[in-house]
Design a protein around this motif. Structure first.
Motif, PDB file in Angstrom:
ATOM      1  N   VAL A 154      51.798  41.452  35.928  1.00 12.20           N
ATOM      2  CA  VAL A 154      50.991  42.666  35.725  1.00 12.20           C
ATOM      3  C   VAL A 154      49.610  42.288  35.200  1.00 12.20           C
ATOM      4  N   GLY A 155      49.563  41.276  34.336  1.00 10.43           N
ATOM      5  CA  GLY A 155      48.284  40.812  33.798  1.00 10.43           C
ATOM      6  C   GLY A 155      47.372  40.265  34.889  1.00 10.43           C
ATOM      7  N   TYR A 156      47.924  39.415  35.761  1.00 13.31           N
ATOM      8  CA  TYR A 156      47.136  38.860  36.867  1.00 13.31           C
ATOM      9  C   TYR A 156      46.682  39.958  37.827  1.00 13.31           C
ATOM     10  N   ALA A 157      47.608  40.854  38.166  1.00 16.47           N
ATOM     11  CA  ALA A 157      47.274  41.953  39.082  1.00 16.47           C
ATOM     12  C   ALA A 157      46.187  42.840  38.489  1.00 16.47           C
ATOM     13  N   GLY A 158      46.309  43.137  37.183  1.00 19.37           N
ATOM     14  CA  GLY A 158      45.311  43.976  36.503  1.00 19.37           C
ATOM     15  C   GLY A 158      43.935  43.347  36.514  1.00 19.37           C
ATOM     16  N   THR A 159      43.890  42.009  36.362  1.00 23.97           N
ATOM     17  CA  THR A 159      42.606  41.290  36.384  1.00 23.97           C
ATOM     18  C   THR A 159      41.936  41.423  37.740  1.00 23.97           C
ATOM     19  N   LEU A 160      42.730  41.275  38.801  1.00 26.96           N
ATOM     20  CA  LEU A 160      42.182  41.376  40.154  1.00 26.96           C
ATOM     21  C   LEU A 160      41.741  42.807  40.469  1.00 26.96           C
ATOM     22  N   LEU A 161      42.578  43.774  40.121  1.00 27.00           N
ATOM     23  CA  LEU A 161      42.264  45.186  40.396  1.00 27.00           C
ATOM     24  C   LEU A 161      41.093  45.673  39.563  1.00 27.00           C
ATOM     25  N   PHE A 162      40.831  44.988  38.439  1.00 29.77           N
ATOM     26  CA  PHE A 162      39.708  45.353  37.576  1.00 29.77           C
ATOM     27  C   PHE A 162      38.377  45.258  38.317  1.00 29.77           C
ATOM     28  N   TYR A 171      45.157  34.099  48.249  1.00 34.22           N
ATOM     29  CA  TYR A 171      44.080  33.170  47.878  1.00 34.22           C
ATOM     30  C   TYR A 171      43.462  33.565  46.537  1.00 34.22           C
ATOM     31  N   LEU A 172      43.203  34.858  46.349  1.00 28.63           N
ATOM     32  CA  LEU A 172      42.577  35.346  45.118  1.00 28.63           C
ATOM     33  C   LEU A 172      43.492  35.151  43.914  1.00 28.63           C
ATOM     34  N   MET A 173      44.790  35.371  44.103  1.00 32.44           N
ATOM     35  CA  MET A 173      45.750  35.138  43.013  1.00 32.44           C
ATOM     36  C   MET A 173      45.755  33.666  42.614  1.00 32.44           C
ATOM     37  N   GLY A 174      45.639  32.797  43.619  1.00 40.63           N
ATOM     38  CA  GLY A 174      45.566  31.361  43.350  1.00 40.63           C
ATOM     39  C   GLY A 174      44.325  31.004  42.547  1.00 40.63           C
ATOM     40  N   LEU A 175      43.199  31.649  42.898  1.00 44.02           N
ATOM     41  CA  LEU A 175      41.950  31.416  42.160  1.00 44.02           C
ATOM     42  C   LEU A 175      42.088  31.816  40.695  1.00 44.02           C
ATOM     43  N   LEU A 176      42.848  32.881  40.437  1.00 43.25           N
ATOM     44  CA  LEU A 176      43.051  33.352  39.065  1.00 43.25           C
ATOM     45  C   LEU A 176      44.005  32.457  38.282  1.00 43.25           C
ATOM     46  N   GLY A 177      44.733  31.592  39.004  1.00 40.53           N
ATOM     47  CA  GLY A 177      45.630  30.658  38.331  1.00 40.53           C
ATOM     48  C   GLY A 177      47.097  31.040  38.379  1.00 40.53           C
ATOM     49  N   ALA A 178      47.438  32.095  39.138  1.00 42.41           N
ATOM     50  CA  ALA A 178      48.843  32.518  39.244  1.00 42.41           C
ATOM     51  C   ALA A 178      49.603  31.562  40.158  1.00 42.41           C
TER      52      ALA A 178
END
Length: 231
Positions: free
Chosen positions: A43-51, A108-115
Motif C-alpha cells: 500500500v505504501g509503494y502504491a500510494g507513492t506512485l499514485l501520489f 517498471y515504475l514499481m521497480g524504480l521505487l524499489g519494490a
C-alpha cells in the motif's frame, strides 16, 4: 471582512487538502491491522506512485480556480460556466490519458521505487485496481476547485473530506467484513472517489449551477493555462 474570508478559505482549503491524503493513511492503518508487512509495504509503494497523479490533478486544479474565479470576479457568470465546463472536460481527459499511459509501465515504475518480490506483486495488484478511477479523482479535485472559485469553501472542503470519511467507513467493511483484504482497500478507494465526485457535482450543478457544456473558444482558452501548469 476580507481577512476573515481569506482565513476561512485558507483553513477550509488546508483541511480539504489534508483530507485528500487521509484516504492513503486510512488504507495503510486498516491494512496494517491484518498483520502482514508485505501488504502494508505494498500500500505504501502504491500510494507513492499514485501520489504523482494526485499531484498532477492538484496542479491542474490551480488553473481551474484561476480562470473561473477571474470570470466570476468580472461578474461574467455565463463565461465562468463555460470555463467550468471546459475545466471538467480537460481534467477528465488529462487524467484518463495519464492513467492509460502509466498502466503498461506499472511494473517498471514499481521497480524504480524499489519494490521487489511479493511486495511488488501486491503493490501492482492494488494499483491496477485503483488506477482506472484516476479520472474520478481528477474530477473530484476539479469540482472542489470550482467550489472554491465561487467562494464556497465549506462545500469545497466537504468534497475531499467526504472521500476520507467514505474510506474510513468502507475499509473495515470490505477488508474485514467481506474478507477482501488488500483488494477491499483498493475498491474502497475507488468508491471513495465516486463519493467525492457525487458531493462535488451536487455543489457545482445543483447548488451553484456553475456548469455549461463548453464552446470551442472556451476549450481553447482553458487549454492554455492547463498546458502551462500541467507541464
Amino acid at each position: 471582512s476580507t481577512l476573515r474570508h481569506v482565513l476561512n478559505m485558507t483553513a477550509a482549503g488546508t483541511v480539504g487538502l489534508v483530507a485528500v491524503f487521509l484516504v492513503d493513511v486510512v488504507n495503510l492503518f486498516y491494512i496494517s491491522m491484518l498483520g502482514h508487512q508485505e501488504l502494508a509495504a505494498a500500500v505504501g509503494y502504491a500510494g507513492t506512485l499514485l501520489f504523482f497523479l494526485l499531484s498532477l490533478a492538484i496542479g491542474l486544479s490551480i488553473a481551474v480556480g484561476a480562470t473561473t474565479s477571474r470570470a466570476l470576479g468580472r461578474g461574467d457568470r455565463a463565461h465562468a460556466k463555460q470555463l467550468a465546463g471546459a475545466s471538467l472536460v480537460l481534467m477528465g481527459a488529462t487524467m484518463t490519458l495519464a492513467a492509460i499511459l502509466i498502466y503498461p509501465l506499472l511494473p517498471y515504475l514499481m521497480g524504480l521505487l524499489g519494490a521487489t518480490g511479493s511486495t511488488a506483486d501486491l503493490a501492482l495488484r492494488f494499483t491496477r485496481i485503483v488506477l482506472p478511477s484516476t479520472p474520478l479523482m481528477g474530477l473530484g479535485i476539479c469540482l472542489s476547485a470550482l467550489l472554491r472559485s465561487v467562494g464556497d469553501a465549506r462545500r469545497a472542503m466537504f468534497v475531499t473530506l467526504g472521500a476520507g470519511v467514505a474510506t474510513a467507513l468502507l475499509d473495515p467493511l470490505l477488508i474485514f467484513g467481506f474478507g477482501w483484504g488488500l483488494d477491499g482497500a483498493a475498491v474502497a478507494t475507488c468508491l471513495a472517489r465516486l463519493v467525492m465526485v457525487g458531493i462535488g457535482l451536487h455543489g457545482v450543478l445543483r447548488v451553484h449551477g456553475l456548469f455549461e457544456w463548453p464552446s470551442a473558444s472556451a476549450m481553447r482558452e482553458t487549454l492554455k493555462p492547463f498546458l502551462a501548469i500541467g507541464v
